[in-house]
Enzyme design. Sequence first.
Site, short mmCIF file in Angstrom:
data_model
loop_
_atom_site.label_atom_id
_atom_site.label_comp_id
_atom_site.label_asym_id
_atom_site.label_seq_id
_atom_site.Cartn_x
_atom_site.Cartn_y
_atom_site.Cartn_z
N PRO A 2 -23.51 17.40 -10.54
CA PRO A 2 -23.30 17.12 -11.25
C PRO A 2 -22.00 16.34 -11.30
O PRO A 2 -21.25 16.03 -10.94
CB PRO A 2 -22.55 18.53 -11.68
CG PRO A 2 -22.55 19.31 -10.52
CD PRO A 2 -23.01 18.25 -9.60
N GLU A 3 -22.20 15.35 -12.89
CA GLU A 3 -21.23 14.23 -13.33
C GLU A 3 -20.14 14.73 -14.80
O GLU A 3 -20.58 16.78 -14.91
CB GLU A 3 -21.33 13.23 -13.31
CG GLU A 3 -22.65 13.47 -12.61
CD GLU A 3 -23.56 11.42 -12.81
OE1 GLU A 3 -22.18 10.73 -13.52
OE2 GLU A 3 -24.31 11.31 -12.02
N LYS A 53 -15.41 18.12 -10.16
CA LYS A 53 -15.68 19.71 -10.17
C LYS A 53 -14.46 20.53 -9.88
O LYS A 53 -15.31 21.01 -9.65
CB LYS A 53 -16.69 18.78 -8.27
CG LYS A 53 -17.72 17.65 -8.64
CD LYS A 53 -18.27 17.52 -7.51
CE LYS A 53 -19.54 16.29 -7.77
NZ LYS A 53 -19.37 16.01 -6.98
N ARG A 262 -26.00 4.99 -2.88
CA ARG A 262 -26.90 5.20 -4.26
C ARG A 262 -28.11 4.56 -4.89
O ARG A 262 -27.53 3.57 -5.48
CB ARG A 262 -25.66 6.34 -4.85
CG ARG A 262 -24.56 6.82 -4.18
CD ARG A 262 -25.37 8.26 -3.76
NE ARG A 262 -25.52 9.13 -4.94
CZ ARG A 262 -24.62 9.60 -6.15
NH1 ARG A 262 -23.49 9.79 -5.57
NH2 ARG A 262 -24.91 10.70 -7.43
#
Length: 277
Positions: A2-3, A53, A262
């Site tokens: 998740p960002e 996070k 990525r």
Amino acid sequence: MPEGPEIRRAADRIELVLKDQIADKVQFGLAPLKKYAKPLTGSKVLKLETRGKALLTHFDSGYTIYSHNQLYGVWRVVKRDKLPKTNRQLRLAIHTQEHSALLYSASDISVWRTENIEEHPFLKRIGPDILNPHLGWRDVAERLQSKAFAGRALNSVYLDQTFLAGLGNYLRSEILFLAGVHPEQKARDLTRGQIGKLARTTLEVSQRSYALEGVTLPERQYTALKKKGVTYGKARFFVFGRASQPCRICGTKIKRTTANSRRIYTCGNCQQAPRQN
Ligand SMILES: [Zn+2]
């Protein structure tokens, strides 16, 4: 992974049931934390703050619970004491009169006096959160031009949590595309105008993705695509996940490559590669 926008929306769902509520009962699963149950019980939850996070739950008794989900942690919000059937370890439970907010499996949890929370080693290391309402584009521009980041390729800077916490893979592709800069460029080689545009785009795209549930297209453009029957998955981004499809601005085929292990998506026309000297 998740960002920032997804993390903040998850925090919103927890905050919805905790904010301004009295914690009737607080339980910790990890033995060293059990001593904090008592001082937290009966205090009011002020707000939930996200830093990348990490989640900070602030109480009016002057304590803050720090939690980081890492890969396994998962929050559940249920009606008071209606605990779900699960084999997961319950690590933190905050019960209000009507709800229970439950954190399972996470092991990176600690309790701090709120005034000392900035001394947490993780928080000391990371940059400001991309959705921090006090973060302005000039702050972002300044960070881009600082010694730590100015000489590094943007594709690396835009995954680096010490630059801005909450950045991640889709935001990297979308922000660099909309700012019209090539991922291999370095901030020190950009003009003042390009730096300003990149800084403003960084905040705009992040905030829009938060507001529009993961969509980085402007709302009108997204809605128009939806009306034509395009699915959420295919309409949400400018370039991310759109390899070989036409650029939404110039029609050039979007390219997928890899940077910092990525995947990254670019338009070879809208984002010109830096000139080799
Ligand atoms: Zn293009």
